[in-house]
Scaffold this motif. Structure first.
Motif, PDB file in Angstrom:
ATOM      1  N   GLY A  25      44.730  41.835  25.773  1.00  0.00           N
ATOM      2  CA  GLY A  25      44.782  40.458  25.278  1.00  0.00           C
ATOM      3  C   GLY A  25      45.953  39.682  25.866  1.00  0.00           C
ATOM      4  O   GLY A  25      45.793  38.517  26.277  1.00  0.00           O
ATOM      5  N   PHE A  26      47.112  40.315  25.920  1.00  0.00           N
ATOM      6  CA  PHE A  26      48.280  39.652  26.506  1.00  0.00           C
ATOM      7  C   PHE A  26      48.061  39.391  27.990  1.00  0.00           C
ATOM      8  O   PHE A  26      48.469  38.347  28.521  1.00  0.00           O
ATOM      9  CB  PHE A  26      49.526  40.513  26.305  1.00  0.00           C
ATOM     10  N   GLY A  27      47.396  40.330  28.669  1.00  0.00           N
ATOM     11  CA  GLY A  27      47.082  40.147  30.077  1.00  0.00           C
ATOM     12  C   GLY A  27      46.196  38.928  30.301  1.00  0.00           C
ATOM     13  O   GLY A  27      46.414  38.151  31.241  1.00  0.00           O
ATOM     14  N   LEU A  28      45.205  38.742  29.449  1.00  0.00           N
ATOM     15  CA  LEU A  28      44.324  37.567  29.550  1.00  0.00           C
ATOM     16  C   LEU A  28      45.111  36.263  29.381  1.00  0.00           C
ATOM     17  O   LEU A  28      44.903  35.292  30.120  1.00  0.00           O
ATOM     18  CB  LEU A  28      43.227  37.649  28.492  1.00  0.00           C
ATOM     19  N   VAL A  29      46.013  36.258  28.421  1.00  0.00           N
ATOM     20  CA  VAL A  29      46.826  35.061  28.174  1.00  0.00           C
ATOM     21  C   VAL A  29      47.694  34.740  29.390  1.00  0.00           C
ATOM     22  O   VAL A  29      47.807  33.581  29.815  1.00  0.00           O
ATOM     23  CB  VAL A  29      47.701  35.258  26.916  1.00  0.00           C
ATOM     24  N   GLN A  56      38.491  37.532  34.475  1.00  0.00           N
ATOM     25  CA  GLN A  56      39.241  38.608  33.824  1.00  0.00           C
ATOM     26  C   GLN A  56      38.636  38.953  32.474  1.00  0.00           C
ATOM     27  O   GLN A  56      38.606  40.130  32.078  1.00  0.00           O
ATOM     28  CB  GLN A  56      40.704  38.191  33.674  1.00  0.00           C
ATOM     29  N   LEU A  57      38.152  37.943  31.753  1.00  0.00           N
ATOM     30  CA  LEU A  57      37.533  38.188  30.455  1.00  0.00           C
ATOM     31  C   LEU A  57      36.248  38.998  30.599  1.00  0.00           C
ATOM     32  O   LEU A  57      35.983  39.916  29.806  1.00  0.00           O
ATOM     33  CB  LEU A  57      37.241  36.845  29.763  1.00  0.00           C
ATOM     34  N   ILE A  58      35.450  38.682  31.620  1.00  0.00           N
ATOM     35  CA  ILE A  58      34.214  39.439  31.873  1.00  0.00           C
ATOM     36  C   ILE A  58      34.541  40.896  32.162  1.00  0.00           C
ATOM     37  O   ILE A  58      33.924  41.817  31.616  1.00  0.00           O
ATOM     38  CB  ILE A  58      33.427  38.818  33.039  1.00  0.00           C
ATOM     39  N   TRP A  59      35.534  41.113  33.023  1.00  0.00           N
ATOM     40  CA  TRP A  59      35.931  42.488  33.355  1.00  0.00           C
ATOM     41  C   TRP A  59      36.509  43.206  32.134  1.00  0.00           C
ATOM     42  O   TRP A  59      36.294  44.409  31.953  1.00  0.00           O
ATOM     43  CB  TRP A  59      36.956  42.473  34.482  1.00  0.00           C
ATOM     44  N   ALA A  60      37.244  42.460  31.304  1.00  0.00           N
ATOM     45  CA  ALA A  60      37.828  43.069  30.105  1.00  0.00           C
ATOM     46  C   ALA A  60      36.733  43.532  29.147  1.00  0.00           C
ATOM     47  O   ALA A  60      36.801  44.632  28.581  1.00  0.00           O
ATOM     48  CB  ALA A  60      38.761  42.073  29.416  1.00  0.00           C
ATOM     49  N   VAL A  61      35.714  42.700  28.955  1.00  0.00           N
ATOM     50  CA  VAL A  61      34.594  43.067  28.074  1.00  0.00           C
ATOM     51  C   VAL A  61      33.868  44.292  28.621  1.00  0.00           C
ATOM     52  O   VAL A  61      33.565  45.240  27.875  1.00  0.00           O
ATOM     53  CB  VAL A  61      33.621  41.882  27.908  1.00  0.00           C
ATOM     54  N   MET A  62      33.590  44.276  29.932  1.00  0.00           N
ATOM     55  CA  MET A  62      32.936  45.433  30.558  1.00  0.00           C
ATOM     56  C   MET A  62      33.778  46.688  30.391  1.00  0.00           C
ATOM     57  O   MET A  62      33.267  47.777  30.063  1.00  0.00           O
ATOM     58  CB  MET A  62      32.695  45.144  32.041  1.00  0.00           C
ATOM     59  N   GLY A 347      52.367  45.697  46.851  1.00  0.00           N
ATOM     60  CA  GLY A 347      51.098  45.086  46.463  1.00  0.00           C
ATOM     61  C   GLY A 347      50.328  45.851  45.413  1.00  0.00           C
ATOM     62  O   GLY A 347      49.096  45.840  45.406  1.00  0.00           O
ATOM     63  N   VAL A 348      51.045  46.512  44.501  1.00  0.00           N
ATOM     64  CA  VAL A 348      50.415  47.274  43.419  1.00  0.00           C
ATOM     65  C   VAL A 348      50.345  46.396  42.167  1.00  0.00           C
ATOM     66  O   VAL A 348      51.306  45.706  41.837  1.00  0.00           O
ATOM     67  CB  VAL A 348      51.205  48.562  43.138  1.00  0.00           C
ATOM     68  N   THR A 349      49.218  46.442  41.477  1.00  0.00           N
ATOM     69  CA  THR A 349      49.044  45.617  40.274  1.00  0.00           C
ATOM     70  C   THR A 349      49.719  46.244  39.058  1.00  0.00           C
ATOM     71  O   THR A 349      50.019  47.442  39.041  1.00  0.00           O
ATOM     72  CB  THR A 349      47.548  45.428  39.960  1.00  0.00           C
ATOM     73  N   LEU A 350      49.955  45.410  38.035  1.00  0.00           N
ATOM     74  CA  LEU A 350      50.504  45.876  36.763  1.00  0.00           C
ATOM     75  C   LEU A 350      49.341  46.185  35.829  1.00  0.00           C
ATOM     76  O   LEU A 350      48.597  45.274  35.441  1.00  0.00           O
ATOM     77  CB  LEU A 350      51.406  44.792  36.161  1.00  0.00           C
ATOM     78  N   PRO A 351      49.114  47.466  35.477  1.00  0.00           N
ATOM     79  CA  PRO A 351      47.934  47.846  34.685  1.00  0.00           C
ATOM     80  C   PRO A 351      47.787  47.048  33.398  1.00  0.00           C
ATOM     81  O   PRO A 351      48.760  46.819  32.684  1.00  0.00           O
ATOM     82  CB  PRO A 351      48.184  49.334  34.388  1.00  0.00           C
ATOM     83  N   PHE A 352      46.552  46.597  33.132  1.00  0.00           N
ATOM     84  CA  PHE A 352      46.137  45.849  31.940  1.00  0.00           C
ATOM     85  C   PHE A 352      46.593  44.385  31.951  1.00  0.00           C
ATOM     86  O   PHE A 352      46.089  43.591  31.170  1.00  0.00           O
ATOM     87  CB  PHE A 352      46.647  46.501  30.637  1.00  0.00           C
ATOM     88  N   ILE A 353      47.531  44.029  32.815  1.00  0.00           N
ATOM     89  CA  ILE A 353      48.102  42.684  32.788  1.00  0.00           C
ATOM     90  C   ILE A 353      47.654  41.856  33.988  1.00  0.00           C
ATOM     91  O   ILE A 353      47.217  40.712  33.834  1.00  0.00           O
ATOM     92  CB  ILE A 353      49.648  42.740  32.746  1.00  0.00           C
ATOM     93  N   SER A 354      47.751  42.414  35.194  1.00  0.00           N
ATOM     94  CA  SER A 354      47.416  41.678  36.411  1.00  0.00           C
ATOM     95  C   SER A 354      45.925  41.351  36.493  1.00  0.00           C
ATOM     96  O   SER A 354      45.085  42.100  35.984  1.00  0.00           O
ATOM     97  CB  SER A 354      47.809  42.488  37.646  1.00  0.00           C
ATOM     98  N   HIS A 355      45.609  40.240  37.158  1.00  0.00           N
ATOM     99  CA  HIS A 355      44.217  39.896  37.421  1.00  0.00           C
ATOM    100  C   HIS A 355      43.640  40.873  38.425  1.00  0.00           C
ATOM    101  O   HIS A 355      44.262  41.190  39.433  1.00  0.00           O
ATOM    102  CB  HIS A 355      44.147  38.476  37.989  1.00  0.00           C
TER     103      HIS A 355
END
Length: 404
Positions: A25-29, A56-62, A347-355
C-alpha cells in the motif's frame, strides 16, 4: 528434525501478512507521488497522471491474489514441484538476450503489448526454490566440496552467465549475495566456501579483463557509472548525473521533509524517480525522520520473515524462507545503498515499493511461499491425540483412587 504431518494446517502468520500488505500500500502511494507530475505531461503515458499508479495497482492485485493462492498450498509441494516453475523461467532466460526488448543498453524484457515481463526477476525465486530443494536433499553430503558446493556453484554460475548475456550486473550481484546466504544457511563448510570464493573471484576477474579488452568503449561507461559513488560531483552531466540528483533530493528533504507530493527532484530532474530512485523521493518528501521510520518498519518486516523461516521444523522450509528474506534484504540494501551514494548504483529495485510488475509479483509470490511455511509451525494438535490423552488420564484416575 522433520515433524510428522498430522493432516491439519495452521494459520498463516497474521502479522507478516499485514506488514506485507502495508508495504504494498505504501509503495502504491509513493509510486503515485513520484510519477504523477511527469506522467500527466508525457505522451507515452497518455497524459494520465495515474498511468503508472494504475499499472502498479493491477500488478499488486495480481500479486496479492497469487500470494493468497500460494499461501494455501503446502510449501513441501515446491520441493519437487519447483521444476514446473523453474524450467519455463530458464527457457525465457535463454531466449531473452536474442528476442527480448532492449532498454537502457540491456535486452532483459519480453514486451507484451504495453506491459513487459522480466525473466530475471522470476529467476531469483526459481533459484531459491531450486537451491533449497538441492541442499535439503543432500543433507550431510552438502558439507563435501565435490558433492555439495560444486554442483550448487555450477547452477548459480549458469544462471548468472545467462543473465550477464543481457547484461544485468545488478541482478547478478543480488543473486550471488542471496545464494551465499542460502549456502551458509544450508550448513556449508566455511573453509571450503572461502576457497570457492577465491576461485570464483579469480574466474570473474579473468572474464572481466577479457571482456574489457574486447569492448573497451562499452565497458568504459559501465565502469564510470559503477565508480561514480566515489566522487558524485566529478561528472554531473553524464556518469554521475543520477547519483548527484539523488543526493540533492536527500539534502532537500533535510530532517522533516518537504511534504508529501512536494518533491522537486522528481520533476524531470531525477530519472526513474518512481522505480530505482523511489527511496530518494521518500527521503525528500518525508525527510530524515520519515526515512528512518520507513527503514525501521522495513527491518521489522525482515525480522518477522526471518523468524518465520527459523521456526519452521523442516530443513527445506527454513532454507527457502531464509533465501526469500535474504533476497528482499539484499535488494533493499543494494537499492538504498546505491541511491544514497554508499555503494555503486546498479539499477536494482526496492522490493514492494518501486514501480515494476515483475518485481512486485515475484516479491508477493515469495511472500506466499513464506506464509505457507508459517502455517507449518502454527499447525494445531490433532484432535485424536487430544482424545487419546484424555482417555489415558481417565484410566489412571480409578487406579490412583484404589491405591488410596
Amino acid at each position: 528434525m522433520k515433524q510428522k504431518n498430522n493432516g491439519l494446517r495452521g494459520r498463516p502468520d497474521f502479522l507478516l501478512l499485514v506488514l506485507t500488505l502495508l508495504l504494498v500500500g505504501f509503495g502504491l502511494v509513493m509510486v503515485f507521488s513520484a510519477s504523477s507530475n511527469t506522467a500527466v505531461i508525457s505522451k507515452s503515458s497518455n497524459f494520465d497522471a495515474l498511468y503508472f499508479t494504475k499499472r502498479q495497482l493491477i500488478w499488486a492485485v495480481m500479486g496479492i491474489v497469487s500470494m493468497f493462492v500460494i499461501m494455501n498450498i503446502p510449501y513441501t509441494v515446491f520441493k519437487k514441484g519447483f521444476i514446473l516453475y523453474f524450467i519455463p523461467v530458464l527457457i525465457m532466460l535463454i531466449l531473452v538476450p536474442f528476442i527480448g526488448k532492449e532498454l537502457n543498453g540491456a535486452r532483459s524484457w519480453f514486451g507484451v503489448g504495453s506491459l513487459g515481463i522480466q525473466p530475471t526477476e522470476f529467476a531469483k525465486l526459481g533459484l531459491i526454490l531450486y537451491l533449497g530443494s538441492l541442499i535439503s536433499k543432500k543433507g550431510d553430503n552438502f558439507r563435501d566440496f565435490k558433492k555439495g558446493l560444486v554442483p550448487v556453484f555450477i547452477i548459480i554460475g549458469f544462471i548468472c552467465g545467462l543473465i550477464m548475456m543481457q547484461p544485468d550486473l545488478g541482478a547478478c550481484i543480488v543473486i550471488g549475495a542471496c545464494s551465499l546466504i542460502i549456502i551458509v544457511a544450508g550448513g556449508a563448510n566455511l573453509k571450503q566456501l572461502f576457497l570457492a570464493g577465491i576461485i570464483i573471484s579469480s574466474l570473474v576477474g579473468a572474464w572481466a579483463s577479457i571482456s574489457i579488452m574486447k569492448d573497451p568503449t562499452g565497458w568504459e561507461y559501465r565502469i564510470n557509472r559503477f565508480t561514480a559513488f566515489m566522487d558524485p560531483t566529478s561528472d554531473e552531466q553524464n556518469s554521475t548525473y543520477q547519483l548527484s540528483r539523488s543526493l540533492q533530493a536527500l539534502g532537500h528533504g533535510s530532517i522533516t521533509g518537504a511534504g508529501f507530493g512536494h518533491s522537486v527532484q522528481k520533476l524531470h530532474y531525477l530519472p526513474y524517480a518512481y522505480s530505482d530512485f523511489i527511496f530518494s523521493v521518500i527521503a525528500e518528501e518525508f525527510g530524515f525522520i520519515g526515512s528512518l521510520l520507513f527503514l525501521l518498519f522495513y527491518l521489522f518486516f525482515l525480522w518477522r520473515g526471518l523468524l518465520v523461516a527459523l521456526r519452521c521444523p523442516d530443513t527445506y522450509g527454513t532454507i527457502v524462507g531464509v533465501g526469500i528474506i535474504g533476497l528482499f534484504a539484499v535488494q533493499a540494501l543494494v537499492n538504498i545503498g546505491g541511491v544514497t551514494g554508499a555503494i555503486p548504483l546498479t539499477g536494482v529495485t526496492l522490493p514492494f515499493i518501486s514501480h515494476g510488475g515483475s518485481s512486485l509479483i515475484v516479491s508477493l509470490l515469495g511472500m506466499g511461499v513464506l506464509l505457507s511455511i508459517s502455517r507449518e509451525y502454527n499447525r494445531p494438535e490433532k484432535p485424536q491425540q487430544s482424545r487419546t490423552t484424555a482417555k489415558h488420564t481417565q484410566t489412571l484416575r480409578p487406579q490412583h483412587s484404589a491405591r488410596k
